[in-house]
Design an enzyme around this catalytic site. Structure first.
Site, PDB file in Angstrom:
ATOM      1  N   GLU A  81       0.881  -1.179   0.000  1.00 19.56           N
ATOM      2  CA  GLU A  81       0.000   0.000   0.000  1.00 19.56           C
ATOM      3  C   GLU A  81       0.909   1.216   0.000  1.00 19.56           C
ATOM      4  O   GLU A  81       1.416   1.619   1.042  1.00 19.56           O
ATOM      5  CB  GLU A  81      -0.871   0.018   1.270  1.00 19.56           C
ATOM      6  CG  GLU A  81      -1.807  -1.157   1.418  1.00 19.56           C
ATOM      7  CD  GLU A  81      -3.026  -1.048   0.530  1.00 19.56           C
ATOM      8  OE1 GLU A  81      -3.138  -0.074  -0.246  1.00 19.56           O
ATOM      9  OE2 GLU A  81      -3.865  -1.953   0.609  1.00 19.56           O
ATOM     10  N   CYS A 119      -2.449   9.096   2.264  1.00 16.64           N
ATOM     11  CA  CYS A 119      -2.189   8.547   0.930  1.00 16.64           C
ATOM     12  C   CYS A 119      -3.373   8.805   0.018  1.00 16.64           C
ATOM     13  O   CYS A 119      -3.206   9.028  -1.176  1.00 16.64           O
ATOM     14  CB  CYS A 119      -1.902   7.055   1.032  1.00 16.64           C
ATOM     15  SG  CYS A 119      -3.158   6.160   1.945  1.00 16.64           S
TER      16      CYS A 119
HETATM   17  P1  NAP Z   1       8.261   5.382   4.599  1.00 17.35           P
HETATM   18  O1  NAP Z   1       9.442   6.223   4.800  1.00 17.35           O
HETATM   19  O2  NAP Z   1       8.283   4.392   3.496  1.00 17.35           O
HETATM   20  O3  NAP Z   1       8.002   4.638   5.999  1.00 17.35           O
HETATM   21  C1  NAP Z   1       7.004   3.667   6.132  1.00 17.35           C
HETATM   22  C2  NAP Z   1       7.574   2.474   6.873  1.00 17.35           C
HETATM   23  O4  NAP Z   1       8.531   1.830   6.063  1.00 17.35           O
HETATM   24  C3  NAP Z   1       8.300   2.853   8.170  1.00 17.35           C
HETATM   25  O5  NAP Z   1       8.070   1.852   9.125  1.00 17.35           O
HETATM   26  C4  NAP Z   1       9.738   2.879   7.738  1.00 17.35           C
HETATM   27  O6  NAP Z   1      10.639   2.683   8.799  1.00 17.35           O
HETATM   28  C5  NAP Z   1       9.768   1.710   6.782  1.00 17.35           C
HETATM   29  N1  NAP Z   1      10.828   1.752   5.796  1.00 17.35           N
HETATM   30  C6  NAP Z   1      11.317   2.820   5.126  1.00 17.35           C
HETATM   31  N2  NAP Z   1      12.253   2.429   4.255  1.00 17.35           N
HETATM   32  C7  NAP Z   1      12.361   1.091   4.374  1.00 17.35           C
HETATM   33  C8  NAP Z   1      13.188   0.092   3.742  1.00 17.35           C
HETATM   34  N3  NAP Z   1      14.052   0.406   2.786  1.00 17.35           N
HETATM   35  N4  NAP Z   1      13.035  -1.175   4.123  1.00 17.35           N
HETATM   36  C9  NAP Z   1      12.142  -1.523   5.058  1.00 17.35           C
HETATM   37  N5  NAP Z   1      11.354  -0.633   5.702  1.00 17.35           N
HETATM   38  C10 NAP Z   1      11.457   0.648   5.348  1.00 17.35           C
HETATM   39  O7  NAP Z   1       6.950   6.217   4.388  1.00 17.35           O
HETATM   40  P2  NAP Z   1       6.586   7.616   5.036  1.00 17.35           P
HETATM   41  O8  NAP Z   1       7.164   8.654   4.156  1.00 17.35           O
HETATM   42  O9  NAP Z   1       6.892   7.643   6.458  1.00 17.35           O
HETATM   43  O10 NAP Z   1       4.998   7.529   4.867  1.00 17.35           O
HETATM   44  C11 NAP Z   1       4.324   8.199   3.902  1.00 17.35           C
HETATM   45  C12 NAP Z   1       4.088   7.369   2.655  1.00 17.35           C
HETATM   46  O11 NAP Z   1       3.215   6.297   2.955  1.00 17.35           O
HETATM   47  C13 NAP Z   1       3.405   8.185   1.599  1.00 17.35           C
HETATM   48  O12 NAP Z   1       3.930   7.910   0.340  1.00 17.35           O
HETATM   49  C14 NAP Z   1       1.970   7.724   1.706  1.00 17.35           C
HETATM   50  O13 NAP Z   1       1.202   7.946   0.550  1.00 17.35           O
HETATM   51  C15 NAP Z   1       2.148   6.281   2.010  1.00 17.35           C
HETATM   52  N6  NAP Z   1       0.930   5.703   2.582  1.00 17.35           N
HETATM   53  C16 NAP Z   1       0.223   4.823   1.851  1.00 17.35           C
HETATM   54  C17 NAP Z   1      -0.947   4.287   2.340  1.00 17.35           C
HETATM   55  C18 NAP Z   1      -1.769   3.310   1.549  1.00 17.35           C
HETATM   56  O14 NAP Z   1      -2.632   2.659   2.140  1.00 17.35           O
HETATM   57  N7  NAP Z   1      -1.558   3.162   0.260  1.00 17.35           N
HETATM   58  C19 NAP Z   1      -1.395   4.676   3.597  1.00 17.35           C
HETATM   59  C20 NAP Z   1      -0.649   5.595   4.329  1.00 17.35           C
HETATM   60  C21 NAP Z   1       0.522   6.088   3.810  1.00 17.35           C
HETATM   61  P3  NAP Z   1      11.430   3.920   9.483  1.00 17.35           P
HETATM   62  O15 NAP Z   1      10.374   4.825  10.033  1.00 17.35           O
HETATM   63  O16 NAP Z   1      12.265   3.264  10.500  1.00 17.35           O
HETATM   64  O17 NAP Z   1      12.208   4.573   8.380  1.00 17.35           O
END
Ligand code: NAP
Length: 458
Positions: free
Chosen positions: A232, A266
């Site tokens: 997601e 999102c």
């Molecule tokens: P993010 O940086 O990808 O973080 C989300 C999760 O992924 C965190 O637990 C993060 O851990 C972990 N993570 C990051 N890089 C990783 C890697 N290389 N390997 C494994 N885990 C990893 O996302 P964000 O910027 O905080 O959140 C916003 C994004 O989420 C936006 O793009 C939003 O649209 C999307 N989102 C999508 C949905 C949906 O249902 N489609 C819902 C909500 C949000 P750390 O915090 O330790 O880095």
């Protein structure tokens, strides 16, 4: 990234946590695996009783956990309380409906396949790792955990590093509700520690809600390990307004659709695509509505928009805006962060967007809206689809033929007509293209982490 709670309204560090070491991770993996062997044999009735108890506890503790959410990631207290209430509702939904969603499924006329009985049975996959984002720190997790636990899976949560208190609360909640120890465990680990957990043979599958890089990383590791994933990821949802729409209502909903959760959703509408016949009217109402929002202390019940969750998140928004302005965009309201503590950013509307701007292509994860004028429905559909994402889409028209066109041609996991995209336990949720794959919620969501076993009996 350190695991710590930082209050985005003040910048103050609230609490810091030491990430788990290898031995502690091993202990939890081994507990999860041992628990699954027993837990998979529990009945729906037992699981439902624990989940209903979790829902009751959450309802009773709604205010306190909402304060924690607001303190950790800046959403308004009002919306945090609503999120907690929605989680309880989602738990009750799955407690009630899981038995029907996972009932044995007739697959064929048994005689045609030479059997006396032929059916499908849904069985749990095992230990599932959930990598989750901070923006809905309870709801994102519960919409994974409630169906996963009802299906007989065991959950491991790697939550975002800026919401550790929410992560620990969830483990504690499920434990107090009566789920056997090890059914739902929080791993306080950084992103760099995820790979070894994914590669562990005791982990059967993973789900990621977050950014594209996180999804790519988890999915490629799971691809090598042949493990099921659900992704997601991001979105840049279009919000199309046609001349037959109730423009006043569309503009009012547009403000909420863009600024819900301080603009960090999102499925927030991010690109507003308006037919030229109603463009001026919509633009005026939309800008007025955005200007009228009250930005400030998220604990204050009068606040509409709190701070962005992280300093980096605000810097990203500022960079996107600066790039657009450099290329000729027109800022219709907002645009400048206030001075002083906290990562506040005002609701902002930008017009005269052109394809060479980053803002045209990238997801704006904050209260920043782009406004486009189009001559007809063909141009509206083309522009709505001119994104690498495909999560949700919103279309405003009372013309049945136009509604049909949007339903048929918008490339997205959802289309909401005359309303804004929202998630409901009853409706499938997920995206296409770079927004990911798989579905959460509804009957479809609970089956994602199940093995549909074909049973043939002669
Ligand atoms: P993010 O940086 O990808 O973080 C989300 C999760 O992924 C965190 O637990 C993060 O851990 C972990 N993570 C990051 N890089 C990783 C890697 N290389 N390997 C494994 N885990 C990893 O996302 P964000 O910027 O905080 O959140 C916003 C994004 O989420 C936006 O793009 C939003 O649209 C999307 N989102 C999508 C949905 C949906 O249902 N489609 C819902 C909500 C949000 P750390 O915090 O330790 O880095």
């Amino acid at each position: 990234m350190a695991i710590r709670s930082v209050n985005p309204a003040t910048g103050a560090v609230v609490q810091t946590f030491e990430p788990l070491g290898a031995a502690e991770i091993e202990q939890r993996l081994s507990r999860a695996s041992a628990t699954f062997a027993e837990y998979r044999r529990t009945t729906f009735a037992e699981r439902a009783a624990w989940l209903l108890r979790a829902a009751d506890l959450l309802d009773a503790e709604r205010h306190d956990i909402a304060v924690t959410m607001t303190t950790e990631m800046g959403k308004t207290l009002r919306s945090a309380e609503a999120e907690a209430a929605k989680c309880a509702k989602g738990m009750r939904f799955y407690a009630e409906h899981a038995p029907a969603f996972l009932a044995d499924e007739p697959l064929a006329d048994p005689g045609v396949v030479g059997a006396s009985r032929a059916f499908g049975r849904y069985q749990p996959l095992g230990v599932v790792l959930a990598v989750m984002p901070w923006n809905f720190p309870l709801w994102q997790v519960v919409r994974f955990a409630a169906p996963a636990l009802m299906a007989g899976n065991v959950g491991l949560l790697k939550h975002a590093s800026n919401v550790p208190q929410c992560a620990l609360y969830l483990e504690d909640l499920f434990t107090r509700a009566g789920f056997p120890e090890g059914c739902f465990q929080t791993l306080l680990i950084g992103a760099g520690q995820v790979e070894s957990v994914l590669r562990d043979p005791r982990v059967a599958a993973a789900t990621v809600t977050g950014s594209e890089p996180a999804g790519q990383s988890v999915a490629s590791i799971c691809g090598q390990e042949i493990k099921k994933t659900v992704l997601e990821l991001g979105g840049s949802d279009a919000f199309v307004v046609m001349p037959s729409a109730d423009v006043e209502r569309a503009a009012a909903v547009a403000v909420t659709a863009r600024c819900q959760n301080n603009g960090q959703s999102c499925i927030a509408a991010k690109r507003f695509i308006v037919h030229e016949d109603v463009y001026d009217q919509f633009a005026q109402l939309f800008v007025e509505g955005m200007r009228a929002l009250r930005v400030g202390d998220p604990m204050d019940p009068a606040t509409d928009v709190g701070p962005l969750a992280t300093e980096g998140g605000r810097a990203d928004i500022e960079e996107l805006l600066a790039d657009a302005v450099k290329h000729g965009a027109n800022v219709l309201c907002g645009g400048t962060a206030p001075s002083g503590p906290g990562w506040f950013f005002p609701p902002t509307v930008v017009g005269d967007i052109t394809p060479d701007m980053r803002l045209h292509l990238e997801e704006a994860f904050g209260p920043l809206a782009t406004l486009y004028r189009v001559p007809d429905i063909d141009a509206a559909v083309e522009l709505a689809n001119a994104t690498s994402f495909g999560l949700g889409s919103n279309a405003w028209t009372t013309d049945p033929a136009e509604q049909e066109r949007f339903i048929a041609d918008l490339d997205a996991g959802a289309v909401f007509i005359n309303g804004m995209v929202t998630s409901h336990p009853e409706l499938p949720f997920g995206g296409v293209r770079r927004s990911g794959y798989g579905r959460e919620l509804s009957a479809v969501g609970i089956r994602e982490f199940c093995n549909l076993k074909t049973v043939w009996a002669g």
